[in-house]
Structures are given as C-alpha cells and as structure tokens.
Scaffold this active site. Structure first.
Site, short mmCIF file in Angstrom:
data_model
loop_
_atom_site.label_atom_id
_atom_site.label_comp_id
_atom_site.label_asym_id
_atom_site.label_seq_id
_atom_site.Cartn_x
_atom_site.Cartn_y
_atom_site.Cartn_z
N ASP A 262 0.88 -1.28 0.19
CA ASP A 262 -0.08 0.16 -0.07
C ASP A 262 0.88 1.26 0.07
OD1 ASP A 262 -1.88 -2.01 0.37
OD2 ASP A 262 -1.76 -1.77 2.63
N GLU B 277 -11.29 -0.46 -3.86
CA GLU B 277 -10.40 -0.40 -2.67
C GLU B 277 -9.28 0.56 -3.06
OE1 GLU B 277 -9.43 -3.80 -0.25
OE2 GLU B 277 -7.55 -4.09 -1.37
#
Length: 346
Positions: free
Chosen positions: A15, A200
């Site tokens: 991420d 997401e």
C-alpha cells in the site's frame, strides 16, 4: 523492458504512498506487522529502501485503534501534514447483516503534524473520520481541486453486495466531511469480484484537464488489479454522472516479468515533473499460510507516459532490478515478518 527507476523501491511495504515535497520524496506504507505507522525520506526514489525509517505512531493497547493498522497515506494540506489510515478494534471479521459479506472492523482515522518537518515528534490524533455511517471503512486518500479538499475512501454498505465500494465527499477540514458520501463505484465487473467483491485503494491524479481516479479490486493474489474512473477537471466531482468507469482493469499481473497482484497505488513525479506510478506487487503466486501475513508485497515505481491525446499509457509492471525475498524467507524465528539478510538492495 527495463525501468529508469530500480525496483523494488522499498521491500516489504504494501500500500505504498509517496509524496514529493520541497525536492524530497516521503514514503509510507503498511508495515507487515500492522502495528505502527512509519515514514522515510530520500532525495531519490531509488534511495528510499536504504533510508532510515521512523515510527511516527503506534497502535493503541486496546480500543478502536489497537489492531491491523493498514494503508497509511501522507498528505500536505494548508501547510500541515496529515496521515489517513485504517485501524480496527480486533483482528477478526464479521458479517454486519444476514447474507452480507464478512469483513474486518476498520474505520478511517487521521493524524496531524503542523511542523514543517513530518519527522518532528508532534503528531496528534484527530480521531475517526465520520463518514456518515458505521461499517468497514479503509483506504482513505485526499486531494485538493479548485480550492476544495475531497476525501475518497472505501467502505461497505450492507445493502450492496460485496466488501467495499468507493465514495467521495468534500471536507470542511482535513478530518471532517462537509457533505454526505457520494457513491462512485461498486464491484460489478468480473475482474472486480475475483475472490472478493472489492473496490479499494483509491488514488487521484489531476492531469491534462482530467481527474484520474485509480483503485484496486479482487482478492490480493495474482487476480488483484487496478481499475480507473475518469472525470473532466471542470466537472462536478460530487456528481456520479461526471465519472466514466473503465470496464476492464488498466494494470494487471505480468508473469513474464514475475510481477503479480499490482495495485493499491499512489502517484508522484520525477524531479523533471513526469508522472510516476507507485504500487505494490508480489513476485510469486503460491502463498504459504494466510495471505494477510505474507509480507512480500514490495513497493515499486515506474514512469507513467501519456499519449498525444493525454491518455495514460499504463503498460505493465516492469521487472525487478534488485534482489527480493522468496516465499520461503518471510518469517524470523519469532514468527514476525522480516527482510532477509540474504536480500540486500543494490
């Protein structure tokens, strides 16, 4: 195909979020122990791996910010630093309604640092972002456009099939929404529902009169991929009709280069102003144990070119130019994720 940026840029940090500010790159991402928020900085992207890493915040001993600290993002707004991140009160999933998909219990939180130096120990908690309802929420990103700050994030609506959809809202300040959440996209295409029904990891790039909103979908194995929403830069970004969604993913696994599950990206630039796509990917498909605790999603970066019409040319994940851990080198004797000593960075 090779990259002008030696990859990976940081080992075992999923991420990834890279922010370029005053000639330096600032990096954060999910620590594989999911118990802290870390920050490092360097003048070059390729130097981030060897840069010292500072812990700027640690999980609470109990309560809503005590487990699974995920996907921190660093932003600079009105002369202050902000980190948006997701945290949970436990490490178990649940279904919030009969027939609803089981999820974790995350909510979105904010840290603020008004110092010029984000490494200064002056981070304060601004608390949970009230998104309008209580359910699984994560992966918040923020951008300022035409004088308005926006938040984009992923959240579950138990009346919609799936784990998470993407929403946008204006902000009154960096930790408070100024209007209701607007649904932009939900999992609907085959590639978005492979393994899990997920939208997401949003990231926003304003470029050449367009607002590009990337996101990731599917489970976190080789099926994980990046999708795209596009709006005109002068459109009402709070109107879902302003956005066009690509039916197909724009960035996917590339076995020929040994890169699997690219996604959860951010954007930065080279010193010359070229756009850089930052993302994570694994180098193998067979994961031992729970994929959640496999630490080998590495942060990567490559220049993103544009064609004559201003459209991004996404290409494919470039091959590694630096050593990486193998799937058998993921745990130390205590069972905690580690970076193997046998995998130095050139």
């Amino acid at each position: 195909m090779t990259s002008a940026i030696p990859n990976p840029i940081v080992l075992q940090r999923a991420d990834p979020c890279v922010l370029r500010h005053d000639g330096r790159y600032y990096f954060t991402g999910s620590h594989p122990a999911y118990d802290r928020i870390v920050l490092r900085s360097a003048e070059r992207l390729e130097d981030l791996q060897t840069a010292d890493e500072a812990v700027i915040w640690e999980r609470h001993a109990d309560g809503p910010q005590s487990h699974l600290i995920w996907a921190p993002e660093l932003h600079r707004v009105d002369g202050a630093w902000y980190v948006y991140y997701a945290a949970a009160p436990d490490a178990t999933g649940r279904a919030d309604a009969p027939g609803a998909a089981a999820t974790f219990n995350h909510r979105v939180f904010v840290l603020e640092n008004t110092s010029d130096d984000p490494f200064a120990p002056t981070w304060v908690e601004r608390g949970q972002v009230d998104t309008g309802w209580e359910s699984f929420a994560l992966d918040a990103t923020s951008f300022v456009h035409d004088g308005t700050q926006y938040l984009v994030w992923a959240q579950q609506d138990v009346t919609i099939r799936g784990h998470s959809n993407l929403y946008i809202a204006p902000m009154a300040n960096p930790w408070t929404l100024a209007g209701p959440a607007v649904l932009l996209t939900r999992p609907e295409h085959d590639w978005e529902v492979a393994g899990f029904w997920v939208n997401e990891g949003p990231s926003v790039l304003v470029h050449d009169g367009r607002v590009l909103l990337t996101y990731s979908g599917a489970a976190t194995g080789p099926e994980y991929a990046m999708g795209l929403l596009t709006a005109s830069a002068d459109a009402d970004l709070l109107d879902p009709a302003s956005w066009t969604k690509n039916a197909d993913p724009v960035f996917v696994s590339h076995p020929e280069h040994g890169q699997y599950g690219p996604g959860h990206n951010s954007f930065t630039t080279t010193p010359d102003g070229d756009v850089v796509l930052v993302y994570h990917a694994r180098t193998y498909t067979e994961i031992v144990g729970d994929p959640l605790w496999d630490p080998n999603r590495h942060a990567r970066a490559q220049v993103l070119p544009f064609d004559a019409d201003g459209n991004p040319v996404w290409g494919v994940p470039v091959p590694d130019e630096r050593p990486v851990p193998t799937s058998t080198e993921v745990l130390d004797p205590a069972g905690l994720p580690r970076v193997p000593e046998a995998a130095p960075v050139a």
